[in-house]
Design a protein around this motif. Structure first.
Motif, PDB file in Angstrom:
ATOM      1  N   UNK A   3       0.838  -1.203   0.000  1.00 18.78           N
ATOM      2  CA  UNK A   3       0.000   0.000   0.000  1.00 18.78           C
ATOM      3  C   UNK A   3       0.872   1.252   0.000  1.00 18.78           C
ATOM      4  N   UNK A   4       1.947   1.242   0.763  1.00 21.98           N
ATOM      5  CA  UNK A   4       2.869   2.382   0.803  1.00 21.98           C
ATOM      6  C   UNK A   4       3.487   2.607  -0.570  1.00 21.98           C
ATOM      7  N   UNK A   5       3.904   1.530  -1.240  1.00 24.38           N
ATOM      8  CA  UNK A   5       4.477   1.649  -2.581  1.00 24.38           C
ATOM      9  C   UNK A   5       3.478   2.236  -3.563  1.00 24.38           C
ATOM     10  N   UNK A   6       2.241   1.807  -3.475  1.00 26.90           N
ATOM     11  CA  UNK A   6       1.204   2.324  -4.377  1.00 26.90           C
ATOM     12  C   UNK A   6       0.961   3.806  -4.112  1.00 26.90           C
ATOM     13  N   UNK A   7       0.854   4.172  -2.840  1.00 27.44           N
ATOM     14  CA  UNK A   7       0.614   5.571  -2.491  1.00 27.44           C
ATOM     15  C   UNK A   7       1.772   6.453  -2.959  1.00 27.44           C
ATOM     16  N   UNK A  11       1.556   9.404  -5.841  1.00 26.31           N
ATOM     17  CA  UNK A  11       2.001  10.771  -5.551  1.00 26.31           C
ATOM     18  C   UNK A  11       3.046  11.222  -6.569  1.00 26.31           C
ATOM     19  N   UNK A  12       4.004  10.366  -6.875  1.00 29.32           N
ATOM     20  CA  UNK A  12       5.045  10.702  -7.852  1.00 29.32           C
ATOM     21  C   UNK A  12       4.420  10.920  -9.231  1.00 29.32           C
ATOM     22  N   UNK A  13       3.492  10.068  -9.606  1.00 27.94           N
ATOM     23  CA  UNK A  13       2.826  10.209 -10.905  1.00 27.94           C
ATOM     24  C   UNK A  13       2.082  11.539 -10.986  1.00 27.94           C
ATOM     25  N   UNK A  61       5.605   4.472 -18.699  1.00 29.70           N
ATOM     26  CA  UNK A  61       6.813   4.494 -17.864  1.00 29.70           C
ATOM     27  C   UNK A  61       6.542   3.832 -16.516  1.00 29.70           C
ATOM     28  N   UNK A  62       5.365   4.089 -15.952  1.00 30.03           N
ATOM     29  CA  UNK A  62       5.010   3.476 -14.662  1.00 30.03           C
ATOM     30  C   UNK A  62       4.799   1.974 -14.816  1.00 30.03           C
ATOM     31  N   UNK A  67      11.020   0.754 -10.451  1.00 24.38           N
ATOM     32  CA  UNK A  67      11.685   1.759  -9.629  1.00 24.38           C
ATOM     33  C   UNK A  67      11.102   3.137  -9.935  1.00 24.38           C
ATOM     34  N   UNK A  68      10.861   3.909  -8.887  1.00 30.05           N
ATOM     35  CA  UNK A  68      10.372   5.283  -9.059  1.00 30.05           C
ATOM     36  C   UNK A  68      11.382   6.098  -9.862  1.00 30.05           C
TER      37      UNK A  68
END
Length: 129
Positions: A3-7, A11-13, A61-62, A67-68
């Motif tokens: 969930x943290x990775x998705x959030x 946010x980055x997107x 890209x996502x 990796x972010x």
């Protein structure tokens, strides 16, 4: 943890999408939001094409990067290509300036520009995969 990775990814997107739109707005000699408030349909169509084109590149890209940092890097590469497409399109239309036509409300130019952005975003995205 998932969930943290998705959030964080969302946010980055959102930040990258907004940054992309801000940079595009700097490229036009007029204020996009002011033209939208006036009801300038042409600017709305062109801005929508920029948004969708940027979103397509960002989405691919996502999807293709875990990796972010790689997501951001590939988005940057694709985004620079989209900016180049805008300037090339400006060069191959020597009879008029795109930005002037948009400000005048020329929806034909806006639709064409919008489709150029979307079409090129799909083509550019194939390079990211």
């Amino acid at each position: 943890m998932v969930v943290v990775n998705i959030v964080v990814s969302v946010i980055v997107i959102i930040i990258l999408q907004l940054l992309g739109m801000v940079i595009f707005s700097w490229m036009t000699p007029f204020k996009d939001m002011e033209e939208l408030k006036k009801g300038n349909t042409a600017v709305g169509i062109a801005l929508g094409g920029k948004f969708l084109g940027t979103a397509i590149i960002l989405g691919v890209a996502a999807y293709t990067n875990t990796s972010i940092w790689f997501l951001a890097m590939w988005f940057a590469v694709g985004y620079v290509c989209l900016i180049a497409v805008y300037w090339i399109f400006e060069l191959v239309t020597p009879g008029f300036k795109i930005s002037e036509q948009l400000k005048k409300g020329n929806t034909a130019v806006a639709v064409l520009l919008s489709m150029v952005f979307v079409g090129m975003a799909f083509a550019i995205s194939s390079l990211i995969v």
